[in-house]
Design a protein around this motif. Structure first.
Motif, PDB file in Angstrom:
ATOM      1  N   ILE A 180       0.820  -1.209   0.000  1.00 29.32           N
ATOM      2  CA  ILE A 180       0.000   0.000   0.000  1.00 29.32           C
ATOM      3  C   ILE A 180       0.855   1.262   0.000  1.00 29.32           C
ATOM      4  CG2 ILE A 180      -0.179   0.229   2.515  1.00 29.32           C
ATOM      5  CD1 ILE A 180      -2.935   0.850  -0.141  1.00 29.32           C
ATOM      6  N   THR A 181       2.136   1.147   0.408  1.00 30.01           N
ATOM      7  CA  THR A 181       3.000   2.326   0.432  1.00 30.01           C
ATOM      8  C   THR A 181       3.264   2.882  -0.965  1.00 30.01           C
ATOM      9  OG1 THR A 181       4.911   0.816   0.461  1.00 30.01           O
ATOM     10  CG2 THR A 181       4.188   1.723   2.576  1.00 30.01           C
ATOM     11  N   SER A 182       2.989   2.066  -1.998  1.00 33.73           N
ATOM     12  CA  SER A 182       3.172   2.553  -3.377  1.00 33.73           C
ATOM     13  C   SER A 182       2.191   3.680  -3.700  1.00 33.73           C
ATOM     14  CB  SER A 182       2.970   1.410  -4.374  1.00 33.73           C
ATOM     15  OG  SER A 182       1.668   0.865  -4.265  1.00 33.73           O
ATOM     16  N   ALA A 183       1.153   3.828  -2.883  1.00 34.75           N
ATOM     17  CA  ALA A 183       0.155   4.883  -3.101  1.00 34.75           C
ATOM     18  C   ALA A 183       0.468   6.131  -2.284  1.00 34.75           C
ATOM     19  CB  ALA A 183      -1.237   4.371  -2.742  1.00 34.75           C
ATOM     20  N   PHE A 184       1.598   6.143  -1.558  1.00 33.09           N
ATOM     21  CA  PHE A 184       1.914   7.254  -0.677  1.00 33.09           C
ATOM     22  C   PHE A 184       2.516   8.463  -1.393  1.00 33.09           C
ATOM     23  CE2 PHE A 184       2.326   5.044   3.730  1.00 33.09           C
ATOM     24  CZ  PHE A 184       1.019   4.622   3.608  1.00 33.09           C
ATOM     25  N   GLY A 185       3.255   8.236  -2.446  1.00 36.95           N
ATOM     26  CA  GLY A 185       3.963   9.342  -3.085  1.00 36.95           C
ATOM     27  C   GLY A 185       5.404   9.397  -2.624  1.00 36.95           C
ATOM     28  N   TYR A 186       6.274   9.957  -3.467  1.00 39.25           N
ATOM     29  CA  TYR A 186       7.718   9.921  -3.227  1.00 39.25           C
ATOM     30  C   TYR A 186       8.126  10.658  -1.954  1.00 39.25           C
ATOM     31  CZ  TYR A 186      12.700  10.792  -3.773  1.00 39.25           C
ATOM     32  OH  TYR A 186      14.042  10.883  -3.546  1.00 39.25           O
ATOM     33  N   GLU A 187       7.668  11.899  -1.782  1.00 40.50           N
ATOM     34  CA  GLU A 187       8.105  12.703  -0.645  1.00 40.50           C
ATOM     35  C   GLU A 187       7.714  12.066   0.681  1.00 40.50           C
ATOM     36  OE1 GLU A 187       6.847  16.723  -0.954  1.00 40.50           O
ATOM     37  OE2 GLU A 187       7.985  17.118  -2.785  1.00 40.50           O
TER      38      GLU A 187
END
Length: 218
Positions: A148-155
């Motif tokens: 799910i962390t793939s949906a968090f965004g880079y920053e």
């Protein structure tokens, strides 16, 4: 030979059926995408809430233990200042009384010998109650495993990754402090506590930054 009449093709009907099929497929795809996005957003919100709670708990735990270990370091500073090579712990009676009042239980006097003037040599044992912060990363690791962390965004990911990496360094220093304490190596313990003091300060800042970054992940 008699020619058979050509069958009439109802193009309107055919086009209508094609359009219905196209619309049906499009609606199915849209609904599937909408449902997937809705589930992703729901899972993302849950993961963020769990990580926020974990970081808040870690921050409070770090504040508690940092305060306790800071007191130990102050006691060790004074203790080292009293230490005279090849002699032992040298202080006046007033100095030792004030030291024990400020840091009770740190140094238990077992015997004392008058050295000169108002100075005495004290013999005894030190007692150090080392505070170890219970810093967890269960919510963070679980979120990574589920993807799910793939949906968090880079920053957001960058801030969280950096924070948890620094947390691991702090935990490594904790293990070093425990080892030094078990070996009764006061000098090594003092050096480790100095490193821990620097790391703890930086980690507290990183926790605050990570909590701020999580707000942008939502």
């Amino acid at each position: 030979m008699r020619k058979l009449p050509r069958p009439k093709i109802n193009w309107k009907y055919i086009i209508g059926e094609v359009l219905l099929i196209f619309v049906g497929i499009s609606l199915a795809i849209w609904f599937n995408n909408w449902n997937t996005e809705r589930k992703t957003n729901s899972d993302k919100a849950i993961a963020i809430a769990k990580i926020e709670g974990e970081i808040h708990n870690n921050l409070e735990e770090l504040k508690r233990t940092t305060e306790g270990n800071s007191t130990i370091k102050k006691a060790m500073d004074t203790y080292k200042a009293f230490h005279v090579a090849d002699v032992g712990i040298v202080a006046s009676q007033n100095q030792m009384r004030e030291f024990q009042q400020e840091h009770p239980r740190f140094f238990k006097v077992e015997d004392s010998t008058h050295l000169k003037e108002d100075k005495w040599v004290y013999d005894g044992d030190t007692y150090i109650n080392l505070e170890l912060a219970e810093l967890t990363k269960i919510a963070w690791e679980t979120s990574k495993v589920t993807g799910i962390t793939s949906a968090f965004g880079y920053e957001c990911l960058y801030a969280l990754e950096g924070t948890y990496n620094l947390q691991e360094l702090v935990q490594i220093e904790m293990i070093k402090a425990v080892d030094a304490l078990q070996d009764n190596d006061i000098d090594r313990l003092f050096r480790v506590l100095e490193f821990m003091e620097q790391y703890d300060s930086q980690l507290r800042e990183d926790y605050d930054q990570a909590l701020q970054a999580l707000k942008n992940c939502k």
